[in-house]
Each structure stands twice: as structure tokens, then as C-alpha cells.
Design an enzyme around this catalytic site. Sequence first.
Site, PDB file in Angstrom:
ATOM      1  N   HIS A 191     -45.036 -51.542  11.066  1.00 28.85           N
ATOM      2  CA  HIS A 191     -47.144 -50.815  11.052  1.00 28.85           C
ATOM      3  C   HIS A 191     -46.519 -50.352   9.780  1.00 28.85           C
ATOM      4  O   HIS A 191     -47.613 -49.489   8.692  1.00 28.85           O
ATOM      5  CB  HIS A 191     -46.904 -49.930  12.141  1.00 28.85           C
ATOM      6  CG  HIS A 191     -47.741 -50.601  13.136  1.00 28.85           C
ATOM      7  ND1 HIS A 191     -47.344 -50.551  14.201  1.00 28.85           N
ATOM      8  CD2 HIS A 191     -48.916 -51.151  13.379  1.00 28.85           C
ATOM      9  CE1 HIS A 191     -47.374 -52.061  14.491  1.00 28.85           C
ATOM     10  NE2 HIS A 191     -48.720 -51.596  14.665  1.00 28.85           N
ATOM     11  N   ARG A 298     -57.426 -47.346  13.762  1.00 25.68           N
ATOM     12  CA  ARG A 298     -56.152 -46.930  14.324  1.00 25.68           C
ATOM     13  C   ARG A 298     -55.401 -45.726  14.327  1.00 25.68           C
ATOM     14  O   ARG A 298     -56.112 -44.834  13.489  1.00 25.68           O
ATOM     15  CB  ARG A 298     -54.844 -47.117  13.714  1.00 25.68           C
ATOM     16  CG  ARG A 298     -54.168 -48.683  13.538  1.00 25.68           C
ATOM     17  CD  ARG A 298     -53.729 -49.457  12.694  1.00 25.68           C
ATOM     18  NE  ARG A 298     -53.498 -50.673  13.080  1.00 25.68           N
ATOM     19  CZ  ARG A 298     -53.500 -51.744  12.188  1.00 25.68           C
ATOM     20  NH1 ARG A 298     -53.928 -51.518  11.279  1.00 25.68           N
ATOM     21  NH2 ARG A 298     -53.159 -52.769  12.368  1.00 25.68           N
ATOM     22  N   ARG A 334     -60.029 -47.052  18.558  1.00 27.45           N
ATOM     23  CA  ARG A 334     -59.046 -47.287  19.144  1.00 27.45           C
ATOM     24  C   ARG A 334     -58.016 -46.680  20.509  1.00 27.45           C
ATOM     25  O   ARG A 334     -57.989 -45.710  18.966  1.00 27.45           O
ATOM     26  CB  ARG A 334     -58.352 -48.348  18.444  1.00 27.45           C
ATOM     27  CG  ARG A 334     -56.918 -49.030  19.474  1.00 27.45           C
ATOM     28  CD  ARG A 334     -55.724 -50.447  18.852  1.00 27.45           C
ATOM     29  NE  ARG A 334     -55.281 -49.235  17.993  1.00 27.45           N
ATOM     30  CZ  ARG A 334     -54.117 -50.491  17.483  1.00 27.45           C
ATOM     31  NH1 ARG A 334     -53.712 -51.805  17.572  1.00 27.45           N
ATOM     32  NH2 ARG A 334     -53.605 -49.798  16.886  1.00 27.45           N
ATOM     33  N   GLU A 435     -54.051 -59.955  22.531  1.00 20.78           N
ATOM     34  CA  GLU A 435     -52.597 -59.318  21.622  1.00 20.78           C
ATOM     35  C   GLU A 435     -51.241 -59.233  22.598  1.00 20.78           C
ATOM     36  O   GLU A 435     -50.208 -59.415  22.039  1.00 20.78           O
ATOM     37  CB  GLU A 435     -52.253 -57.984  20.776  1.00 20.78           C
ATOM     38  CG  GLU A 435     -52.850 -56.928  21.574  1.00 20.78           C
ATOM     39  CD  GLU A 435     -52.690 -55.605  20.980  1.00 20.78           C
ATOM     40  OE1 GLU A 435     -52.214 -55.767  19.955  1.00 20.78           O
ATOM     41  OE2 GLU A 435     -52.636 -54.443  21.645  1.00 20.78           O
ATOM     42  N   ASN A 458     -51.554 -59.654  14.939  1.00 22.18           N
ATOM     43  CA  ASN A 458     -50.319 -59.456  14.821  1.00 22.18           C
ATOM     44  C   ASN A 458     -49.471 -59.193  16.203  1.00 22.18           C
ATOM     45  O   ASN A 458     -47.756 -59.569  15.804  1.00 22.18           O
ATOM     46  CB  ASN A 458     -50.076 -57.894  14.395  1.00 22.18           C
ATOM     47  CG  ASN A 458     -50.312 -57.575  13.108  1.00 22.18           C
ATOM     48  OD1 ASN A 458     -50.870 -58.136  12.316  1.00 22.18           O
ATOM     49  ND2 ASN A 458     -51.385 -56.447  12.685  1.00 22.18           N
ATOM     50  N   ASP A 459     -49.883 -58.352  17.131  1.00 24.79           N
ATOM     51  CA  ASP A 459     -48.846 -58.589  18.462  1.00 24.79           C
ATOM     52  C   ASP A 459     -48.767 -59.440  19.186  1.00 24.79           C
ATOM     53  O   ASP A 459     -48.067 -60.668  19.463  1.00 24.79           O
ATOM     54  CB  ASP A 459     -49.493 -58.127  19.009  1.00 24.79           C
ATOM     55  CG  ASP A 459     -48.267 -56.366  19.162  1.00 24.79           C
ATOM     56  OD1 ASP A 459     -47.629 -55.970  18.723  1.00 24.79           O
ATOM     57  OD2 ASP A 459     -49.918 -55.328  18.692  1.00 24.79           O
ATOM     58  N   ARG A 469     -41.984 -58.671  15.204  1.00 20.31           N
ATOM     59  CA  ARG A 469     -42.860 -58.234  14.056  1.00 20.31           C
ATOM     60  C   ARG A 469     -42.108 -57.223  12.955  1.00 20.31           C
ATOM     61  O   ARG A 469     -42.836 -57.160  11.931  1.00 20.31           O
ATOM     62  CB  ARG A 469     -44.309 -58.179  14.058  1.00 20.31           C
ATOM     63  CG  ARG A 469     -43.981 -56.240  14.815  1.00 20.31           C
ATOM     64  CD  ARG A 469     -45.607 -56.306  15.310  1.00 20.31           C
ATOM     65  NE  ARG A 469     -46.434 -55.279  14.770  1.00 20.31           N
ATOM     66  CZ  ARG A 469     -47.825 -55.040  14.761  1.00 20.31           C
ATOM     67  NH1 ARG A 469     -48.097 -55.158  16.029  1.00 20.31           N
ATOM     68  NH2 ARG A 469     -48.139 -54.180  13.635  1.00 20.31           N
ATOM     69  N   CYS A 506     -58.838 -58.264  14.326  1.00 19.15           N
ATOM     70  CA  CYS A 506     -58.060 -57.647  13.306  1.00 19.15           C
ATOM     71  C   CYS A 506     -56.542 -57.062  13.256  1.00 19.15           C
ATOM     72  O   CYS A 506     -56.530 -56.346  12.894  1.00 19.15           O
ATOM     73  CB  CYS A 506     -58.492 -56.671  14.675  1.00 19.15           C
ATOM     74  SG  CYS A 506     -58.011 -55.912  15.678  1.00 19.15           S
TER      75      CYS A 506
HETATM   76  C1  PEP Z   1     -52.244 -56.146  16.150  1.00 18.46           C
HETATM   77  O1  PEP Z   1     -51.886 -56.034  16.611  1.00 18.46           O
HETATM   78  O2  PEP Z   1     -52.470 -57.416  15.403  1.00 18.46           O
HETATM   79  C2  PEP Z   1     -52.913 -55.217  15.771  1.00 18.46           C
HETATM   80  C3  PEP Z   1     -54.386 -54.938  15.021  1.00 18.46           C
HETATM   81  O3  PEP Z   1     -52.518 -54.014  16.387  1.00 18.46           O
HETATM   82  P1  PEP Z   1     -51.414 -53.537  16.180  1.00 18.46           P
HETATM   83  O4  PEP Z   1     -50.660 -54.215  14.431  1.00 18.46           O
HETATM   84  O5  PEP Z   1     -51.899 -51.589  15.184  1.00 18.46           O
HETATM   85  O6  PEP Z   1     -50.146 -53.227  16.645  1.00 18.46           O
HETATM   86 MG    MG Z   2     -51.576 -54.653  18.065  1.00 19.02          MG
END
Ligand code: PEP
Ligand code: MG
Length: 573
Positions: A191, A298, A334, A435, A458-459, A469, A506
Amino acid sequence: MIVIKGVAASPGIAVGRAYVVEDEDIVVERVEIPRDALSEEVRRFKAAQKATYRDLDAAEEKVLKVLGRQHAKLIDAHRLILRDTLITRDVPKRILSEGVNAEFALSEALEGVNRQFEKMDDEFFRERRHDLFDVGKRLLLHLMRRQKRNLSEIDQECVLIARNLLPSDTLGLKETRILGFATDLGGKTSHTALLAQSLQIPAVVGLTDGSRRVRTGETVILDGEQGLVIVGPEPQTLARYEKLKESVRAAERSLEALKGLPTVTLDGRSFRLEVNLDSPEDIKAVAALRADGIGLFRTEALFLNRPDLPSEEEQAKAYASVLKAMDGREVVVRTADIGGDRLSQMGIEGPKSETNPFMGLRGVRLFLRHPDLFKTQLRAILRASPKGKARVLIPMVSSVGEAVAARRLLEQARAELEAEGIEIAPDVEFGIMVEVPSAALILDAFLPHVDFVSIGTNDLIQYVLAVDRVNEHVANLYDPYHPAVLRLLDQIVSAARKRGKWTAVCGEMTSDPRAVALLVGLGVDALSVSPRLFLRIKQAVRGLRYDAMRKLVVKASACAESEDVRRLLDRAQ
Ligand code: PEP
Ligand code: MG
């Protein structure tokens, strides 16, 4: 000149003087600890001790490899210090008898021994205090990692170099004049890296031990395009980068012409191209991109860096201002995904000392433990909803029950507000983030309960590939091109399409001009991109043919290795 390789986290180039956030910057404050929390404080200290042992083990392994057994004995000396009664007995004793925090007790104990050492005539023994401080510093670092640093006070133009920055630190950089930052820890989708993109500053992460190889004041080049930090650059290198910086800027200026144009492939397939919004304060810059909407708002920034919780009123105001700025285009709000690498100081019981926070109490899991907090946020979103086109998105859903419980709370919030006579938009769609692999695998069971799904790559990638990550040691294994990821994505999109539900993506995969070709081929409805890369991605999509990308996805899903997928993409583009 030293070139340190890391991971490109946010594009752009910065040239300037380094400002290294050193351990020495640690200021230990005396904090009174209530009597009933003292044993927890001792436990925290013991945990730091354990973590320091682990550090020493890792250091020993490195020293053995590089310098041999003889030098590894140094580590044994540090282990002995860690086992010394000064550490094991005196510090807990001070915590308990003086009622103070572990950091303060430790620094007092160290200071006492330092005074003894200084009195010694024997230089050999006098010098041993450095070892003691080395161990002490490691302990302090472990203890203080949970404490807030105030980087927002940096008042000079500089390139920030640090071992680690927490997302809350990074948010603090907004008010500073820093040109960019580099950290030893972290991966591309940490993040902290994502926030760098939304702050529109270049960043490199995962330098491993880079922060120790740079000194404050040295000239550095931070190359956020290739993931490099160049310390003490030679004049030719400096000149080359000045030119490159200018050409990156020129390319960015030329992209401006794409603002307001549709995101449509060469063979006529349209996509909703939206932006990820990381903080309501960024809305002005984001709205200027003239995107089709905000595909991921977010909301965690509202909860971080403060001791209390944002009220319904405060939240409703923030959401309303974003909805208004987007002027009728969709805004997917979200609900807060706290936990993981985004820890809150607001004192919600839970994700403080988990060993595996990404698999812990985060997102919807945390909020379902605190339904009152969840409801407050849902009410705030609904109250803001008449100002535009709001949608609600729930993060980290792993079972149907969670989706159903969240939806029920949303309906309850709606009924309450209606009973209070408060106006709400009638059509606030409800969606889940896909995710977690369990949700992806049985998506058909979720679909009757949702209006749309948004894929968080991402997750999803970290959980499918079992690759943290934010862990720089496995950053090379974090791989959006892995055929397992592609097959799963294809499965998600087909399942949703079959049941007439729209899909968005996303995660950061949308912001990689090469990977986005795969998402186009998957035929998702919407892509939500980091604002920094929005126009670059629009340009990329407008240069693709959907048909060709569709065929490519079919072939790529049958590949065994991500290298094969990359090769297919290179050949196609
Ligand atoms: C993701 O996990 O891809 C996502 C968009 O959420 P975050 O990066 O805030 O966990
Ligand atoms: Mg996520």
C-alpha cells in the site's frame, strides 16, 4: 557511483539530495503505562527480543556466506548481549517498577551501562559498548515499528530513503516537498507503493539493504521507471537522467490530449476506464483526468493517522464531496479494508500483533466483528448517495455468509435512514471484491447476492501464488502473468458474465501497460487504474485489438510458465 536495484513502484524520475531516515532519528519518549497493561508491555518487549534473535540468525547466515565462520562469531557476541541480564531482567523490571513503556525502559538501561563503559580505561572494553548499542537499536526498531513517525515535518526538497515506510507514513508525505522515495522493504503492490502513485511521486521499493548504502546529503537519482537508485552519479549519468526526466515529462504532456476521449480498442470494444482514489483529498487531481468514474475509492485514509474514529457525519461529508466532484459518474466506495499492511492507530481491538496480518483480521472480517463501525460507514455512504452515483464494495470476502451479512447490514442501514426521513438514492448497487481464491472459485454461489464484482488482483495474486505482496525477498515470485492467475481471472469473468453481472478489475495489474492487454482480452467491463498511470493505460488500450487479445488470453491460459505468457504478449504487441 553505486547502482542499487529495487522494484519500480511509482513511475517518474527524481534527482536530488538524499534524506536517509536513520535509526538515529528515533526519539524515545517516556510513556506512562497503566498498571493493568504492564504485563502486556513486558510481553511486547519479549516479542521484540524474539524478533531480534531472528534478525541475528538471518545476519549470521549472510555473514557466513560472505565473510566466513570467523566473522560470524561477532554475531555470537550480539546473541550473548541479548541474553544478558541487563536485557532479560533489568528491562522488564524497570517496566514493572517504573510503570513505563518498553522503549523508555530499554533506553534507560542502555544509558546506565554506557555510563559504566565510559569510565573504563581499557579501550577494548570501552569499544564493546557499540555492540551493546547495536543490539539495543535492533530491539528498539522492533519495538517502535508499531509507532508513528512524523515524516511530514521534513521541510526540504529531498529524495527520502528509508528501511520501511508504513502507509500512514506515506500519507504524511503529502505535506512535504519530497521528490520521491525509496525503501528497503516492500513490493510493487504494497500500500505504500500504491500511495506513492496516488501522491504522484516516483518511488522504488525492495532495495533490501539500500538504505544503509546511502548517506544523507549525497546526490541520488531515483529511477521509478526501472526501479533503480543511483548514488553519487557520474556527470554523464546525471546528464543522461536529466534528459530522460525531460522526455518522461514530455511524454506525459502529450498524453494530455487523450483526456475525455473514449477508451475503445481499434476494433471497437469499449471499456469503462476509471481511477482508484486513495484519499478524498486527491479528488481534484483525479476529477481532472475526466475518467468514467472512480472504480475503487479506498476509504482507509479516513481512518488512519488519528486516535479516534471518523463519525458518520464526517464520512458522509467526505463521500458526498467525492460524488459531487464526479458529477453523476459512478463512484465505487469500498468499505474500509483495515488490517494487513494498513494498521490503524484508532484502537480497534484486533490487528495489532498478528504474525500473519494479510491472512488475519482485515477488511470485512474486522468490520463484521464491529458491526457498529460497519453500519456507521454504510449509513454514511447511503446518506451521501443522492449526490451522485454511489456503489458499495466489500473487501476481503471469503465466504458467502460474509457477503450476505454485509448486504443485510446495508439493508438495515437503508431501513433506518428511511425511518429517520433521510433521503437516499434508490439504486446503490452492492458488490464484492474478488480477491480471495475461495470467492473466485465458487463465485457462482456469491452472484445471486451481489450486483457486480470487482477483482482485486493485488491480493488475489498474493493468495493464489502464496507470495506476500510486501515481502521484497519474494518480489520476483509475485507474478501477474502466472497462468494460474490468468485461468482464475478467466473463470471469474465468465462466471459473472453468465449470470449477467458486470465485472471490474481494480488491482495494480490494470496499471501495467503490458498486463492490461490480458484484462482487455478477458473482456471485463471496467478497469480502475492508478491515477498516475491513467492516461498511459488509456493510450495502451486504444492501441489494442480486442479480438486478438481474446485469442491471446485463450492461448496464455494454456501455458505452463509465465515466461511463455510474456513471450506471447511481446509477440502480439
Ligand atoms: C486489490 O487487492 O487488488 C485491491 C485493489 O485492494 P487493495 O490494494 O487496497 O488491497
Ligand atoms: Mg485488496
